[in-house]
Motif scaffolding. Structure first.
Motif, mmCIF file in Angstrom:
data_model
loop_
_atom_site.group_PDB
_atom_site.id
_atom_site.type_symbol
_atom_site.label_atom_id
_atom_site.label_comp_id
_atom_site.label_asym_id
_atom_site.label_seq_id
_atom_site.Cartn_x
_atom_site.Cartn_y
_atom_site.Cartn_z
ATOM 1 N N ASP A 32 0.878 -1.148 0.000
ATOM 2 C CA ASP A 32 0.000 0.000 0.000
ATOM 3 C C ASP A 32 0.934 1.221 0.000
ATOM 4 O OD1 ASP A 32 -2.351 1.626 0.519
ATOM 5 O OD2 ASP A 32 -1.592 1.794 2.575
ATOM 6 N N ASP A 34 -0.131 5.035 0.814
ATOM 7 C CA ASP A 34 -0.419 6.077 1.799
ATOM 8 C C ASP A 34 -0.508 5.539 3.219
ATOM 9 O OD1 ASP A 34 -0.691 8.429 0.040
ATOM 10 O OD2 ASP A 34 -2.305 7.233 -0.844
ATOM 11 N N ASN A 35 0.307 6.113 4.063
ATOM 12 C CA ASN A 35 0.391 5.714 5.475
ATOM 13 C C ASN A 35 1.067 4.353 5.662
ATOM 14 O OD1 ASN A 35 -0.045 7.264 7.724
ATOM 15 N ND2 ASN A 35 -2.285 7.093 7.666
ATOM 16 N N THR A 36 1.627 3.814 4.574
ATOM 17 C CA THR A 36 2.396 2.571 4.682
ATOM 18 C C THR A 36 3.854 2.840 4.286
ATOM 19 O OG1 THR A 36 0.492 1.145 4.265
ATOM 20 C CG2 THR A 36 2.663 0.216 3.807
ATOM 21 N N ASP A 115 -1.504 -0.642 5.931
ATOM 22 C CA ASP A 115 -1.870 -0.114 7.251
ATOM 23 C C ASP A 115 -3.350 -0.258 7.571
ATOM 24 O OD1 ASP A 115 -2.291 2.071 5.221
ATOM 25 O OD2 ASP A 115 -3.139 3.042 6.997
ATOM 26 N N GLN A 116 -4.151 -0.780 6.624
ATOM 27 C CA GLN A 116 -5.593 -0.826 6.908
ATOM 28 C C GLN A 116 -6.155 -2.247 6.870
ATOM 29 O OE1 GLN A 116 -8.488 2.170 5.620
ATOM 30 N NE2 GLN A 116 -6.834 2.948 4.331
ATOM 31 N N ASP A 120 -6.310 -3.342 2.891
ATOM 32 C CA ASP A 120 -5.062 -4.062 2.599
ATOM 33 C C ASP A 120 -5.071 -5.502 3.104
ATOM 34 O OD1 ASP A 120 -3.895 -1.541 1.698
ATOM 35 O OD2 ASP A 120 -3.824 -1.011 3.818
HETATM 36 MG MG LIG Z 1 -2.954 3.122 3.522
#
Ligand SMILES: [Mg+2]
Length: 169
Positions: A32, A34-36, A115-116, A120
């Motif tokens: 992933d 974003d935020n990963t 991260d989700q 994910d």
């Molecule tokens: Mg993410």
């Protein structure tokens, strides 16, 4: 429920034992973005570029799979030297399948890192792909992601409780 549980948790995508994953036979990594790998909507930075380079030198194929649109995803993938699947509609299977096709891997040789839980991890686990949950860089996110985080809480709590019971027994 168990498809919502990751196979493992890590503090960050940058703190996973990739040598060990390679030793276990994994050859393709689905990330992933974003935020990963970076903060949401942040461009690729030196850390992410050299990190992906290192993984490729180790022998991994790397594909970013994102629900974001082409301009965001292609720009990021090109910068880090990875393949990409955009508008993946995770947790649907399509994006993961496309990524494995690109890398020439299958669920037994592919790792998914994100991260989700409800995108994910769930999507990967349904296909039998080894799923690693990472901690988000920030919780300052879009409203629909913040809602999903609230739903993640009880699932994560249950997962962590079961994990600690396992460790104790
Ligand atoms: Mg993410």
């Amino acid at each position: 429920m168990s498809n919502l549980f990751p196979d493992e948790e890590a503090r960050s995508a940058y703190e996973i034992d990739y040598e060990s994953l390679y030793g276990q036979g994994y050859r393709g990594i689905i990330y992933d973005i974003d935020n990963t790998l970076v903060y949401p909507d942040a461009p690729a930075d030196d850390a992410s570029v050299s990190f992906i380079q290192k993984l490729k030198e180790m022998g991994f194929k790397v594909t970013v799979v994102s629900n974001n649109g082409k301009s965001r995803v292609k720009t990021f993938a090109d910068a880090i030297g990875a393949q990409y699947v955009c508008k993946a509609l995770k947790p649907r299977a399509m994006g993961y399948r496309k990524a494995m096709e690109i890398m020439g891997t299958d669920p037994g040789t592919t790792v998914c890192i994100g991260d989700q839980l409800f995108t994910d991890i769930w999507g990967a686990r349904r296909l039998g792909i080894h799923a690693v949950l990472t901690q988000p860089f920030t919780l300052k996110e879009e409203i629909q992601i913040r809602c999903k985080r609230l739903l993640e809480k009880p699932v994560l709590a249950r997962y962590r409780r079961l994990q600690s019971e396992k460790e104790r027994s």
